[in-house]
Enzyme design. Structure first.
Site, PDB file in Angstrom:
ATOM      1  N   GLU A  41       0.867  -1.192   0.000  1.00  0.00           N
ATOM      2  CA  GLU A  41       0.000   0.000   0.000  1.00  0.00           C
ATOM      3  C   GLU A  41       0.903   1.242   0.000  1.00  0.00           C
ATOM      4  O   GLU A  41       1.779   1.377   0.855  1.00  0.00           O
ATOM      5  CB  GLU A  41      -0.896  -0.025   1.248  1.00  0.00           C
ATOM      6  CG  GLU A  41      -1.588   1.283   1.570  1.00  0.00           C
ATOM      7  CD  GLU A  41      -2.423   1.859   0.425  1.00  0.00           C
ATOM      8  OE1 GLU A  41      -3.293   1.142  -0.098  1.00  0.00           O
ATOM      9  OE2 GLU A  41      -2.184   3.028   0.052  1.00  0.00           O
ATOM     10  N   SER A 118      -7.671   8.245  -2.488  1.00  0.00           N
ATOM     11  CA  SER A 118      -7.144   8.236  -1.114  1.00  0.00           C
ATOM     12  C   SER A 118      -5.889   7.387  -1.122  1.00  0.00           C
ATOM     13  O   SER A 118      -5.839   6.378  -1.826  1.00  0.00           O
ATOM     14  CB  SER A 118      -8.125   7.582  -0.140  1.00  0.00           C
ATOM     15  OG  SER A 118      -9.315   8.312  -0.041  1.00  0.00           O
ATOM     16  N   ASN A 120      -3.907   5.521   1.663  1.00  0.00           N
ATOM     17  CA  ASN A 120      -3.759   5.098   3.063  1.00  0.00           C
ATOM     18  C   ASN A 120      -4.136   3.633   3.148  1.00  0.00           C
ATOM     19  O   ASN A 120      -4.839   3.127   2.266  1.00  0.00           O
ATOM     20  CB  ASN A 120      -4.710   5.910   3.963  1.00  0.00           C
ATOM     21  CG  ASN A 120      -6.160   5.819   3.492  1.00  0.00           C
ATOM     22  OD1 ASN A 120      -6.570   6.533   2.578  1.00  0.00           O
ATOM     23  ND2 ASN A 120      -6.923   4.925   4.090  1.00  0.00           N
ATOM     24  N   MET A 124     -10.102   4.264   0.151  1.00  0.00           N
ATOM     25  CA  MET A 124     -11.261   5.144   0.364  1.00  0.00           C
ATOM     26  C   MET A 124     -12.231   4.594   1.400  1.00  0.00           C
ATOM     27  O   MET A 124     -13.043   5.334   1.949  1.00  0.00           O
ATOM     28  CB  MET A 124     -12.022   5.328  -0.947  1.00  0.00           C
ATOM     29  CG  MET A 124     -11.480   6.428  -1.806  1.00  0.00           C
ATOM     30  SD  MET A 124     -12.715   6.840  -3.064  1.00  0.00           S
ATOM     31  CE  MET A 124     -11.831   8.141  -3.926  1.00  0.00           C
ATOM     32  N   THR A 129     -19.072   6.243   3.061  1.00  0.00           N
ATOM     33  CA  THR A 129     -20.369   6.305   3.728  1.00  0.00           C
ATOM     34  C   THR A 129     -20.916   4.909   3.973  1.00  0.00           C
ATOM     35  O   THR A 129     -21.888   4.732   4.698  1.00  0.00           O
ATOM     36  CB  THR A 129     -21.357   7.117   2.844  1.00  0.00           C
ATOM     37  OG1 THR A 129     -20.693   8.320   2.464  1.00  0.00           O
ATOM     38  CG2 THR A 129     -22.612   7.483   3.579  1.00  0.00           C
ATOM     39  N   ALA A 131     -22.551   2.749   2.115  1.00  0.00           N
ATOM     40  CA  ALA A 131     -23.807   2.293   1.511  1.00  0.00           C
ATOM     41  C   ALA A 131     -23.506   1.119   0.572  1.00  0.00           C
ATOM     42  O   ALA A 131     -22.631   1.218  -0.284  1.00  0.00           O
ATOM     43  CB  ALA A 131     -24.468   3.429   0.737  1.00  0.00           C
ATOM     44  N   VAL A 234       4.016   0.332  -5.538  1.00  0.00           N
ATOM     45  CA  VAL A 234       4.344  -0.620  -6.603  1.00  0.00           C
ATOM     46  C   VAL A 234       4.476   0.172  -7.896  1.00  0.00           C
ATOM     47  O   VAL A 234       3.539   0.874  -8.312  1.00  0.00           O
ATOM     48  CB  VAL A 234       3.273  -1.730  -6.704  1.00  0.00           C
ATOM     49  CG1 VAL A 234       3.549  -2.626  -7.909  1.00  0.00           C
ATOM     50  CG2 VAL A 234       3.283  -2.565  -5.432  1.00  0.00           C
ATOM     51  N   HIS A 440     -17.268   7.157  -7.483  1.00  0.00           N
ATOM     52  CA  HIS A 440     -17.588   5.799  -7.950  1.00  0.00           C
ATOM     53  C   HIS A 440     -17.129   5.675  -9.403  1.00  0.00           C
ATOM     54  O   HIS A 440     -17.946   5.688 -10.309  1.00  0.00           O
ATOM     55  CB  HIS A 440     -19.091   5.543  -7.867  1.00  0.00           C
ATOM     56  CG  HIS A 440     -19.671   5.684  -6.493  1.00  0.00           C
ATOM     57  ND1 HIS A 440     -21.010   5.890  -6.251  1.00  0.00           N
ATOM     58  CD2 HIS A 440     -19.082   5.617  -5.278  1.00  0.00           C
ATOM     59  CE1 HIS A 440     -21.228   5.949  -4.946  1.00  0.00           C
ATOM     60  NE2 HIS A 440     -20.063   5.797  -4.330  1.00  0.00           N
ATOM     61  N   THR A 486     -19.207  -0.416  -4.401  1.00  0.00           N
ATOM     62  CA  THR A 486     -18.179  -1.187  -3.689  1.00  0.00           C
ATOM     63  C   THR A 486     -18.607  -2.623  -3.420  1.00  0.00           C
ATOM     64  O   THR A 486     -17.810  -3.553  -3.561  1.00  0.00           O
ATOM     65  CB  THR A 486     -17.799  -0.475  -2.372  1.00  0.00           C
ATOM     66  OG1 THR A 486     -17.506   0.881  -2.687  1.00  0.00           O
ATOM     67  CG2 THR A 486     -16.606  -1.111  -1.713  1.00  0.00           C
TER      68      THR A 486
HETATM   69  P1  FAD Z   1      -9.545   2.050  -2.801  1.00  0.00           P
HETATM   70  O1  FAD Z   1     -10.366   1.917  -1.574  1.00  0.00           O
HETATM   71  O2  FAD Z   1      -9.515   3.373  -3.450  1.00  0.00           O
HETATM   72  O3  FAD Z   1      -8.065   1.585  -2.472  1.00  0.00           O
HETATM   73  C1  FAD Z   1      -7.066   1.614  -3.428  1.00  0.00           C
HETATM   74  C2  FAD Z   1      -5.731   1.667  -2.681  1.00  0.00           C
HETATM   75  O4  FAD Z   1      -4.662   1.388  -3.591  1.00  0.00           O
HETATM   76  C3  FAD Z   1      -5.451   3.037  -2.084  1.00  0.00           C
HETATM   77  O5  FAD Z   1      -5.240   2.911  -0.705  1.00  0.00           O
HETATM   78  C4  FAD Z   1      -4.190   3.493  -2.804  1.00  0.00           C
HETATM   79  O6  FAD Z   1      -3.323   4.252  -1.993  1.00  0.00           O
HETATM   80  C5  FAD Z   1      -3.549   2.183  -3.211  1.00  0.00           C
HETATM   81  N1  FAD Z   1      -2.650   2.318  -4.362  1.00  0.00           N
HETATM   82  C6  FAD Z   1      -2.890   2.971  -5.528  1.00  0.00           C
HETATM   83  N2  FAD Z   1      -1.837   2.845  -6.357  1.00  0.00           N
HETATM   84  C7  FAD Z   1      -0.903   2.097  -5.707  1.00  0.00           C
HETATM   85  C8  FAD Z   1       0.385   1.613  -6.057  1.00  0.00           C
HETATM   86  N3  FAD Z   1       0.909   1.846  -7.276  1.00  0.00           N
HETATM   87  N4  FAD Z   1       1.095   0.908  -5.130  1.00  0.00           N
HETATM   88  C9  FAD Z   1       0.553   0.632  -3.907  1.00  0.00           C
HETATM   89  N5  FAD Z   1      -0.680   1.065  -3.544  1.00  0.00           N
HETATM   90  C10 FAD Z   1      -1.404   1.775  -4.430  1.00  0.00           C
HETATM   91  N6  FAD Z   1     -18.680   3.499  -2.080  1.00  0.00           N
HETATM   92  C11 FAD Z   1     -19.819   2.819  -1.860  1.00  0.00           C
HETATM   93  O7  FAD Z   1     -20.038   1.764  -2.460  1.00  0.00           O
HETATM   94  N7  FAD Z   1     -20.741   3.262  -0.982  1.00  0.00           N
HETATM   95  C12 FAD Z   1     -20.612   4.452  -0.329  1.00  0.00           C
HETATM   96  O8  FAD Z   1     -21.460   4.839   0.462  1.00  0.00           O
HETATM   97  C13 FAD Z   1     -19.426   5.204  -0.572  1.00  0.00           C
HETATM   98  N8  FAD Z   1     -19.235   6.385   0.037  1.00  0.00           N
HETATM   99  C14 FAD Z   1     -18.056   7.037  -0.111  1.00  0.00           C
HETATM  100  C15 FAD Z   1     -17.862   8.220   0.613  1.00  0.00           C
HETATM  101  C16 FAD Z   1     -16.613   8.828   0.603  1.00  0.00           C
HETATM  102  C17 FAD Z   1     -16.398  10.096   1.368  1.00  0.00           C
HETATM  103  C18 FAD Z   1     -15.547   8.236  -0.133  1.00  0.00           C
HETATM  104  C19 FAD Z   1     -14.168   8.847  -0.103  1.00  0.00           C
HETATM  105  C20 FAD Z   1     -15.752   7.096  -0.894  1.00  0.00           C
HETATM  106  C21 FAD Z   1     -17.015   6.483  -0.906  1.00  0.00           C
HETATM  107  N9  FAD Z   1     -17.272   5.326  -1.618  1.00  0.00           N
HETATM  108  C22 FAD Z   1     -18.449   4.656  -1.448  1.00  0.00           C
HETATM  109  C23 FAD Z   1     -16.299   4.752  -2.552  1.00  0.00           C
HETATM  110  C24 FAD Z   1     -15.584   3.562  -1.922  1.00  0.00           C
HETATM  111  O9  FAD Z   1     -14.841   3.963  -0.821  1.00  0.00           O
HETATM  112  C25 FAD Z   1     -14.730   2.907  -2.990  1.00  0.00           C
HETATM  113  O10 FAD Z   1     -15.619   2.398  -3.975  1.00  0.00           O
HETATM  114  C26 FAD Z   1     -13.897   1.748  -2.472  1.00  0.00           C
HETATM  115  O11 FAD Z   1     -13.061   2.132  -1.423  1.00  0.00           O
HETATM  116  C27 FAD Z   1     -13.060   1.202  -3.635  1.00  0.00           C
HETATM  117  O12 FAD Z   1     -12.285   0.148  -3.170  1.00  0.00           O
HETATM  118  P2  FAD Z   1     -10.936  -0.284  -3.884  1.00  0.00           P
HETATM  119  O13 FAD Z   1     -10.365  -1.379  -3.082  1.00  0.00           O
HETATM  120  O14 FAD Z   1     -11.217  -0.587  -5.310  1.00  0.00           O
HETATM  121  O15 FAD Z   1     -10.024   1.017  -3.930  1.00  0.00           O
END
Ligand code: FAD
Length: 520
Positions: A41, A118, A120, A124, A129, A131, A234, A440, A486
């Site tokens: 990460e 994001s 971290n 995200m 939220t 949902a 990465v 999204h 998500t």
């Molecule tokens: P992410 O959670 O975005 O994680 C990707 C990770 O990969 C990040 O931590 C990033 O740092 C890491 N990364 C990127 N590139 C690299 C690299 N080259 N090397 C190492 N690490 C890397 N979705 C919903 O379905 N319902 C909701 O109610 C909703 N509300 C939301 C409200 C807010 C305020 C926010 C910010 C988001 C919301 N979302 C919601 C969106 C939801 O958080 C995302 O759809 C979900 O987190 C996506 O998951 P993910 O694992 O695909 O990616």
């Protein structure tokens, strides 16, 4: 390389630590317990357990610090929560996220001015939220016969409940008023109902919001063969003889570069950075980055009519007050928007920051619209320019079509109707948020039934041209959803993880039987 904190080789290297990457770690820990797994990460660990939602941090100062630490190169910038930002249309990120610094729009295009990310542990989902509605109608992926079971698995991994706000004093009222305006002629699954949320109520009465910590679960945290490395970028997926062979990682603590060999690589780095990493690795299928889609969003606010101020929920003394719960107006193909109606102070978007918000008496209404998909809507990459992490710079090309504008107009009329149904609208007109606001983003590494040049990966999320390389996240969703994606993305990750687990287990069985034969 000596001094590296990374292993030389693992069975599975996972890029990213959001809920979809974490779903791979969880399913592999459950179903292939002998597999070695390394998760990388780029961002820091901001919560405990790693990946936990920052809303669970009770101390507001520590919560703000965790949000700031998640904002990568945008840390310190003003957010939508800063006074006046939303109403004056300023380009600002939500707390815990940061915006693209450039390349988010081009002349003659709508662009995606508030495309956000994001960085971290937990991605995200440390800020979301939560949902978790199920897709319906055309939102569903028709070529996946097991979608419903996968969504059940995703519910389990995310800890989805529909009861977290049971007993919230105004929630029944809000739903009854919405139902009276919406439900006529709808099948039961499409009627107004409590929003399924990745939230549960703890024994002490407080709400616990699920993040990647919940998706990973104890089974991953206690897996001695699983390791999570934060602050690790990465920079490349390694490919040998046409197949995934590992990753190149830059340790952000000391700048050293290492190579970690892996039989399987999973990239779950969000819908913008997953294609970025594939591009940087020279993996450039035609569909990479294309069919980018965001859910255009209309918002509105209403003050609940005829409610008395007395009904405070016992848990409202916590960090969030919780009077109105979260109501769901499901998407239908006829009304191609998804409605999320929630108490305003639980919403990521402050709609009426000039108004004194009496807890629970003002609800925010949001309708998310399904996009008219176009191949030309894309995130492209500029090999001649770098982003602040040194990766190929993103260039977003994005247009709303006539049909998108028609749907947005309909959503605007509908949200006013819903706002009037629940109470007294605070404004005359709804507010259309700039593209990218939904957070999204989908389609950029889309799944297809066959390798026809219009998709990046198979129904198991394996990249067509690169065996052993899997992609995860909202970018894998091939349909235009209006519902929060998500849950669906985690469901797709479960399928991909099972494919890897089955391959690892059958390879293990074969080598055991080879060993037995050679000893005979
Ligand atoms: P992410 O959670 O975005 O994680 C990707 C990770 O990969 C990040 O931590 C990033 O740092 C890491 N990364 C990127 N590139 C690299 C690299 N080259 N090397 C190492 N690490 C890397 N979705 C919903 O379905 N319902 C909701 O109610 C909703 N509300 C939301 C409200 C807010 C305020 C926010 C910010 C988001 C919301 N979302 C919601 C969106 C939801 O958080 C995302 O759809 C979900 O987190 C996506 O998951 P993910 O694992 O695909 O990616």
């Amino acid at each position: 390389m000596s001094g590296s904190r990374y292993p030389g080789s693992v069975d599975v290297a996972i890029v990213g630590s959001g809920p979809t990457a974490s779903a791979y770690a969880r399913i592999l820990s459950e179903e292939a317990p002998g597999a070695t797994i390394a998760m990388f990460e780029v961002g820091p660990t901001v919560s405990n357990p790693p990946g936990a939602h920052v809303k669970n941090i009770e101390d507001p100062e520590r919560r703000t610090l965790a949000q700031r630490a998640s904002e990568g190169p945008g840390a310190g910038a003003e957010t939508v929560n800063s006074p006046g930002a939303v109403k004056s249309g300023q380009r600002r990120a939500r707390p815990g996220t940061y915006l693209l610094q450039d390349g988010y729009s081009f002349p003659g295009e709508d662009g995606m001015p508030v495309a956000a990310m994001s960085s971290n542990v937990g991605g995200m989902a440390a800020h979301w939220t939560a949902a978790c509605p199920r897709p319906g109608g055309n939102e569903r992926i028709a070529f996946l016969p097991d979608l419903e079971q996968l969504l059940d698995d995703a519910d389990r991994l995310l800890g989805v409940t529909s009861s977290a706000f049971d007993g919230a004093p105004f929630s029944d009222l809000v739903r009854e008023r919405l139902a009276a305006a919406v439900d006529s002629g709808r099948a039961p699954a499409y009627r107004v109902q409590p929003m399924p949320l990745a939230v549960h109520r703890r024994e002490d009465g407080r709400l616990a919001w699920s993040g990647s910590d919940v998706v990973m679960g104890d089974v991953t945290r206690e897996n001695p063969l699983f390791q999570l490395f934060d602050e690790s970028l990465v920079t490349k997926v390694l490919v040998e003889d046409g197949a995934a062979a590992g990753v190149e990682v830059r340790d952000r603590r000391n700048g050293t570069i290492s190579r970690v060999a892996a039989r399987y690589v999973v990239v779950g780095a969000d819908a913008l950075r997953t294609p970025q990493l594939l591009w940087a690795s020279g993996i450039r299928p035609d569909a990479l980055g294309r069919y980018l889609n965001d859910q255009a969003q209309v918002v509105f606010a209403s003050r609940l009519r005829d409610v008395s101020a007395g009904g405070t929920h016992p848990a409202a003394a916590g960090a969030l007050s919780e009077q109105a719960g979260v109501a769901w107006v499901p998407y239908t193909d006829e009304m191609p928007f998804h409605g999320q109606i929630m108490q305003l102070d639980a919403s990521p978007v402050p709609l009426a920051d000039d108004d004194p918000v009496v807890p629970g008496s003002i609800v925010g209404l949001g309708l998310f619209c399904a996009k008219d998909l176009q191949r030309e809507d894309r995130v492209a990459f500029d090999d001649g320019a770098r982003d602040s992490y040194g990766m190929p710079a993103m260039r977003i090309h994005y247009r709303l079509t006539e049909r998108d504008h028609e749907v947005l107009d309909r959503a605007g009329r509908e949200i006013v109707r819903l706002g009037k149904a629940v109470g007294e609208p605070l404004d005359e007109r709804p507010f259309v948020l700039p593209p990218g606001s939904s957070l999204h983003y989908q389609g950029t590494t889309r799944m297809g039934r066959t390798d026809d040049g219009e998709s990046v990966c198979s129904p198991d999320s394996q990249v067509w041209q690169v065996p052993g390389l899997f992609v995860a996240g909202n970018g894998v969703i091939p349909t235009a959803t209006a519902c929060n994606p998500t849950l669906t993305a985690v469901a797709l990750a479960v399928r991909g993880a099972r494919k890897i687990a089955a391959d690892i287990n059958s390879a293990l069985l074969m080598s055991e039987s080879d060993n037995r034969l050679s000893k005979q």
